[in-house]
Design an enzyme around this catalytic site. Sequence first.
Site: not given
Length: 745
Positions: A440, A638, A642
């Site tokens: 991410d 995080d 996610d």
Amino acid sequence: MNNGIDPENETNKKGAIGKNPEEKITVEQTNTKNNLQEHGKMENMDQHHTHGHMERHQQMDHGHMSGMDHSHMDHEDMSGMNHSHMGHENMSGMDHSMHMGNFKQKFWLSLILAIPIILFSPMMGMSFPFQVTFPGSNWVVLVLATILFIYGGQPFLSGAKMELKQKSPAMMTLIAMGITVAYVYSVYSFIANLINPHTHVMDFFWELATLIVIMLLGHWIEMNAVSNASDALQKLAELLPESVKRLKKDGTEETVSLKEVHEGDRLIVRAGDKMPTDGTIDKGHTIVDESAVTGESKGVKKQVGDSVIGGSINGDGTIEITVTGTGENGYLAKVMEMVRKAQGEKSKLEFLSDKVAKWLFYVALVVGIIAFIAWLFLANLPDALERMVTVFIIACPHALGLAIPLVVARSTSIAAKNGLLLKNRNAMEQANDLDVIMLDKTGTLTQGKFTVTGIEILDEAYQEEEILKYIGALEAHANHPLAIGIMNYLKEKKITPYQAQEQKNLAGVGLEATVEDKDVKIINEKEAKRLGLKIDPERLKNYEAQGNTVSFLVVSDKLVAVIALGDVIKPEAKEFIQAIKEKNIIPVMLTGDNPKAAQAVAEYLGINEYYGGLLPDDKEAIVQRYLDQGKKVIMVGDGINDAPSLARATIGMAIGAGTDIAIDSADVVLTNSDPKDILHFLELAKETRRKMIQNLWWGAGYNIIAIPLAAGILAPIGLILSPAVGAVLMSLSTVVVALNALTLK
């Protein structure tokens, strides 16, 4: 299930995203989706920042956490000596929870008892120059041997009883059988020689004494090694001070026990002191050493409003804190609980070693009986008994049983000390065969915090500092991430903003106020165009392509400046991506930002596969697609927005959790935000697996060689192992496994 991803029909979708050499993915981007970006909704964001992809750069919200008790951790919990906690079924009879000091004492007292037995009795009927005999010395030997058998043999006899009770006979049963056979036969020989002095039946008192002493020594050394395997966690448990300075309501100090501290209490922590609890700074500023609790090697600056972790060390400033987590629910306790659970789980390798260790008992039992029968025909009863006892003693399921748990205890402890927390221990084993790492963007590859990336002055009558003072006047009382980024930038530049008067929100477009007797606005692109202000589309496109959010400063109805804010790429991110590629793992970047912004970051970092404009469900679908291709995927995010993709991946890793480590969807939690910690985890996983394999080979190989030797297979060439030598080899086998685990760094 519709995840918004349709790899088959790209032409009818809006917002084609990503760059994948093999195939493209598209996302259905409705108005609703455009409001739900990578870091969730931002409830209080001022409306002038709704332009473009602004919502996509949301601020991560790592909530607060509470955690755990380290002040009441006893030896058995910390050291891993209780093998049931380590998933060590075969060793369940071994009372490793016995305090090591008591075991040490048992060894020394047994040694004192063994010395006269060794001096007063022959070994296998052979006399030595140091042997001492006198009238009644045989009675002394019998009495001392009986005491030694009961006292020194107690751990093994008790362990055997427990193993048999649990229907899982293993090493302790073998040892108990060996020393019991040696003792019972020796008592029989004593009685036979007493009844008929003219015949001499050889006893095993010498062997019994050396067996018990050597095995006690071996297990004492092993217990020490097992304890050291979790030494890092033992040190964590000792980080909290016993007493603290608490502030009374009248402002005076009182010294109280840590156990008396509760949430909401105010404490004073002076320079050099350990933080007694988790807390929030109310007064003062300092630099905190968190290396012992999170692995962060550099001192961390702390000021009013910042959180501190119990067990970290205060630097050069005196601070006052409000307790948010005591020893019973603080960060350290949560780490310890997480590690205990990880150590209690079993990997595939451990299941294998447990099975082999369980069968090894029956192999040793059968080989021992066969050796006894064979030697009874080939030699005599004493020789046959010696072979059987040696087989029982030398066989060591313990080495196999300890092979994996010791490495696990060591690796999980090392990981925890360095801020790598395992919620699922199998992740350590799975990390050795990864194909793809999905990252991410925000918070993993970028800092996750907005900063001013560019200011373009359009009116020469204004200087940059004056522009910033105007912007600061408007943003000073806003609380959204972009405003915070602007104000932090002013603080770094040591610029004091002007004072704003008559400030008001411009619904959906920005802010307006009177500043220095002028009408000042900060607005988005939509409002700037509505007002007829001239905007260079190419310049705007360039800013957006770099992932920036753009705002416009208008003074007295004149456009005077453009300000761009962006999420800065972490300095170490590029080196991290290169290192990942060198491990033959494919990096893939996922983000809620627009495709152009994603492309800019990906190309800078050297990432060939990336996807932009994603929502959490979209990320999960992408992870699933790679899994469907037979890939093993680690997803790094995080841990909050996610969660679906972290749960879906082979390994889910939450990065930058800080003290908020209770992330259910993650298998691994990294307390720091440094992507290099991902590399540290992969390296530790690789080294852990290597140590496990080494220990398994040693444990299995030792028994394959030792058991036939003990049975006397090489007797024709003169190589025969005595029970004492067997005891030495058995003890060494467990010590070697333990010491090998300790070499894991």
